[in-house]
Scaffold this active site. Structure first.
Site: not given
Ligand code: BGC
Length: 579
Positions: A222, A283
């Site tokens: 994340d 991500e």
């Molecule tokens: C996740 C989100 C989340 C954020 C904070 C991201 O990019 O996909 O759903 O709100 O990180 O953890």
């Protein structure tokens, strides 16, 4: 304490193949909204285990499980209280082991979501930090600073959180007087961890080992581009930071700093101690030119590219995105990642059916995707939130056109070399739910941005498994987000075995993909304007008609069509596969 079961990974050759992830079809499960086994309105791990036969019949290769850890759900589980446990609302570690074993027995890998940038404010460490004095070791695990102004009443910097509002929150000392401030890029319940602190680094290695030992095959990281920070004084103001271009040179105080790769190199060493090595996908909403570093074999190995997700349904846009990303993957040794929908964006069956006046190119969202720089190139793609904010309902959307295009786009995506990431419910052709009353919304992005961001609840509504019954078969007693009546028409049971249904279309496409998938290359073939035609090794052709009139198909046997052919021709908004 439950002991991890011995997972028999010799079940199928695919399970032991170190390259299993390179062209995997990965299905994202948002666990609280997938299947509820105990009737409390919240999806759980036993619910997932019960659906393993469904997942196997769907034909996916891996499940990516969004956070399932203990959490107050201030941000749908991305606020983690304890990284090495299961939320009691979702089950137990024994349930986790049972689910993992069932997935593995069905030949399905498991990818867990890891949230390293921030913990929740209920994490033991944060509670300790609040109780400990300024300058203590407990506070060093997070980012605490004195405030500015005569009495420290102003935040250390004027930065805005991704969810809106300030990125700093003031604490109260034990004697009730106002204290220091802590940093949170996201909600205030998500304090940022201090990755300069070796204890934080050690603890995450322990977490990754904990889940890897339990049989987890890979990790989705994340906001992978936010961990390392340069917070040396004086902190720049938002105006000084500027916005445009900050993601290009690794100099922003907290986005995409070069040092972050040191962390992932260490993680990679741990991942490679396993057989097969554990995989990871970042991500990272960074400039395309900087994505490769996250995807390098010495780092996480793969990084999401959200380019197609942010593009219009347009032949030229798709062609250039695909070409660019394949070249990038080839240069790093990673494989490409493709995605249209996830838990953060409006479902693609809805995006592609927005009313003309609100079409993706025009509907500028005011809030960028989490972690994205609002003005960056990556954030300029549209996700339909403006439409939702304007009170958009399925009746405002051309749902038929949206779904038709979504199916065409999905068939194209599944024919591409690399991994395909699918989001639960898209195989049902599910539309975004626009009509959630304010009182039932849950997303902090909605509450922290009144009137500006509608939030992400619309793609997180519990899935319809049956056309009737309590919560459409999701559970036995309601659902934590309201399901609209039109969900009945999308139920899995209503599509199972029905020729031409979206569910059967996904099943056929995934089965064929497994059969036809070869080397990770693609060759474009000449085609009419508004048509994309490419071929994969072994003579697999994919043709998509983005235009408005039917076109002739190339020679070959049609093995899949996202919509019926018309007089042997490929109609508008349709993809066909030929061999
Ligand atoms: C996740 C989100 C989340 C954020 C904070 C991201 O990019 O996909 O759903 O709100 O990180 O953890």
């Amino acid at each position: 304490m439950t002991t991890a079961p011995q997972v028999d990974l010799t079940l199928s050759p695919r399970m032991t193949d170190p390259d299993w992830w390179r062209q995997a079809a990965v299905y994202q499960i948002y666990p609280r909204s997938f299947a509820d086994s105990n009737g409390d309105g919240i999806g759980d791990l036993k619910g997932i285990t019960a659906k393993v036969p469904y997942l196997q019949a769907l034909g996916i290769n891996a499940v990516w499980l969004s956070p399932f850890y203990p959490s107050a759900l201030a941000d749908g589980g991305y606020d983690v209280d304890d990284y090495r446990n299961v939320d009691p609302k979702l089950g137990t570690l024994a349930d986790f082991d049972e689910m993992t074993a069932a997935l593995h027995a069905a030949g399905i890998k498991l990818i867990a979501d890891i949230v390293p940038n921030h913990s929740s404010d209920r994490h033991e460490w944060f509670k300790e930090a609040l109780a400990a004095p300024k300058g203590s070791a407990a506070r060093e695990r997070y980012i605490f600073r004195d405030g500015k102004g005569e009495n420290g009443e102003l935040p250390p910097a004027d930065w805005t959180s991704v969810f809106g509002g300030p990125a700093w929150e003031r604490t109260t000392d034990a004697d009730g007087t106002p204290g220091q401030w802590y940093m949170h890029i996201f909600a205030k319940e998500q304090p940022d961890l201090n990755w300069d602190n070796p204890e934080v680094r050690e603890d995450f290695l322990k977490t990754l080992k904990f889940w890897s030992d339990r049989g987890v095959d890979g990790f989705r990281i994340d906001v992978a581009h936010a961990l390392t920070k340069d917070l040396s004084e004086p902190l720049p103001s938002t105006a000084e930071l500027g916005v445009e271009g900050q993601l290009l040179d690794g100099s922003h105080p907290f986005w995409d700093r070069d040092e972050v790769h040191g962390i992932y190199a260490e993680w990679r060493r741990l991942f490679n101690q396993y057989t097969p090595p554990r995989t990871a996908v970042a991500e990272a909403w960074v400039h395309a030119s900087r994505r490769a570093r996250y995807a390098s074999p010495e780092g996480l190995g793969q990084a999401f590219n959200f380019d197609l997700l942010q593009a219009d349904f347009d032949a030229d846009a798709f062609r250039s995105i695909i070409t660019k990303n394949l070249a990038e993957a080839e240069a790093t040794g990673a494989s490409s990642t493709w995605v249209f929908s996830n838990h953060d964006v409006v479902r693609h069956a809805t995006r592609y059916g927005l009313p003309k006046a609100l079409e993706l190119a025009e509907a500028t969202p005011t809030v960028a995707a989490p972690g994205a720089d609002a003005n960056s190139e990556e954030a300029k793609g549209q996700d339909g939130k403006a439409w939702l904010l304007a009170g958009g309902k399925p009746s405002d959307v051309d749902a038929e056109l949206g779904l038709r295009r979504a199916r065409a786009a999905t068939a194209l995506l599944l024919a591409l070399p690399g991994s395909a990431y699918l989001y639960n419910g898209e195989e049902l052709g599910l539309q975004e739910v626009g009509e959630i009353p304010e009182s039932e919304r849950q997303d902090p992005a909605f509450f922290r941005n009144p009137g500006v961001d509608i939030g992400r609840d619309g793609c997180r509504v519990p899935l319809p498994w049956t056309a009737d019954g309590s919560s459409y078969g999701f559970g036995s007693d309601g659902a934590h987000l309201p399901q609209p009546e039109w969900f009945a028409g999308y139920a899995a049971s209503a599509q199972d075995g029905v020729d031409g249904s979206t569910l059967e279309f996904y099943r056929s496409a995934l089965a064929l993909r497994t059969e036809l998938q070869g080397a990770e290359t693609l060759q474009w073939l000449p085609s009419a304007a508004d048509v994309l035609h490419f071929t994969r090794p072994g003579g697999w052709h994919s043709v998509t008609n983005f235009g408005t009139t039917a076109v002739e198909l190339p020679a070959g046997k049609v093995v899949l069509a996202s919509a019926p052919l018309v007089d042997g021709k490929l109609p508008a908004d349709t993809t066909a596969w030929l061999v």
